[in-house]
Write an enzyme that holds these catalytic residues in place. Sequence first.
Site, short mmCIF file in Angstrom:
data_model
loop_
_atom_site.label_atom_id
_atom_site.label_comp_id
_atom_site.label_asym_id
_atom_site.label_seq_id
_atom_site.Cartn_x
_atom_site.Cartn_y
_atom_site.Cartn_z
N THR A 158 9.14 7.37 3.33
CA THR A 158 8.74 5.97 3.52
C THR A 158 9.83 5.15 4.21
OG1 THR A 158 7.38 6.11 1.56
CG2 THR A 158 8.18 3.94 2.08
N ARG A 186 -5.73 9.56 -1.59
CA ARG A 186 -4.57 9.36 -2.47
C ARG A 186 -3.80 8.12 -2.07
NH1 ARG A 186 1.23 8.77 -1.81
NH2 ARG A 186 2.25 9.55 -3.68
N VAL A 187 -3.46 7.29 -3.04
CA VAL A 187 -2.64 6.11 -2.80
C VAL A 187 -1.41 6.20 -3.69
CG1 VAL A 187 -2.53 3.61 -3.00
CG2 VAL A 187 -4.60 4.69 -2.12
N GLY A 188 -0.25 5.99 -3.12
CA GLY A 188 0.98 6.08 -3.90
C GLY A 188 1.50 4.72 -4.32
N ASP A 189 2.80 4.63 -4.50
CA ASP A 189 3.42 3.40 -5.00
C ASP A 189 3.60 2.35 -3.92
OD1 ASP A 189 5.29 5.24 -3.83
OD2 ASP A 189 6.91 3.94 -4.53
N THR A 208 11.22 4.56 -2.57
CA THR A 208 10.82 5.71 -1.75
C THR A 208 10.98 6.97 -2.58
OG1 THR A 208 11.39 7.11 0.12
CG2 THR A 208 13.14 5.65 -0.69
N GLY A 209 9.96 7.78 -2.58
CA GLY A 209 10.02 9.00 -3.37
C GLY A 209 8.64 9.41 -3.80
N GLY A 211 5.65 8.90 -5.31
CA GLY A 211 5.09 7.63 -5.75
C GLY A 211 4.43 7.67 -7.11
N1 ASP Z 1 6.63 6.72 -2.15
C1 ASP Z 1 5.77 7.20 -1.10
C2 ASP Z 1 4.47 7.63 -1.69
O1 ASP Z 1 4.46 8.22 -2.75
C3 ASP Z 1 6.35 8.32 -0.33
C4 ASP Z 1 7.75 8.11 0.16
O2 ASP Z 1 8.51 7.34 -0.37
O3 ASP Z 1 8.12 8.75 1.13
O4 ASP Z 1 3.46 7.46 -1.05
#
Ligand code: ASP
Length: 292
Positions: A158, A186-189, A208-209, A211
Amino acid sequence: MTALILHGGAGARRGVDYDAEIAHMRQVVEAMKTRLDAGASALDTAVEAVVLLEDSGLYVAGRGASPNLAGAYELDASLMDGSTRKAGSVAALQGFRNPVLAARAVMEKTPHVMLAGEGAALFAHDQGLEAIGDEAAWFTHAGQGDDNHPPGTLGHGTVGCCVLDAAGRLAAATSTAGVFGKMPGRVGDTPLIASGTWADDRVAASGTGQGEYFIRVAATAQTAWRVAAGQSVAEAARAVIDQIGQMGGDGGLIALDRDGNIADPFNSQGMKRAWLTPDGEIMVDVFGPGAA
Ligand code: ASP
């Protein structure tokens, strides 16, 4: 006093050459320093930085997006203005160049905070935001993963930015294509205010990580609430990343408080990031201990 920190994702892996990203992140911070020196708001600066990161094709956001398992590009972005507590977000947006601009338009032009999927795309179209034509051909990571994230891994990358402007306002913005190999829908953070993005009058934060873990600890809002309860921004952000680690997740956070203190903990191998200190110094780091 002004300060800023941006990230290009916590999916950095040892042995990969990040010279292009390092040079680019420095350029972006330099450009945003000029904007802040000229009196730009924290919100404008955060959005402009994320647009530059999205447009570069170097990170897993905007032009650098990777597809989901069905081969579609579903992008997420959000932003929050700490001085007003206004926020905007888009999830699973397809067909637009800069998801962060769509998130801003949701904040400024609708009574809502978040639009998803087809509704988000119809709105972005109505707002005249720049569409992309032949999607797969436009993206730099079209279906292949990248050096950082070979196909079949759940890597991530991200982008985000937190800013303190000369008027003492804080803002944060975050944009992503999500994790590699994600399921359709799929939806993340990243588009979730309080998980991937937060700004109030004390703290701005962007995550970032993986999610799924950031959602389950309300990562960015928790960072701010810890600061409100008396922790330093470095202690707060570290405690949140430690919680994520204890749950089995990885990633990193960038955060900034109203005194210009910067935090950038991560428990992944590296996190691409660059920052501007209140003294005007510009720093870039991927694997080192960073700002705090
Ligand atoms: N946090 C983001 C997600 O889970 C991915 C990322 O940080 O690269 O969608």
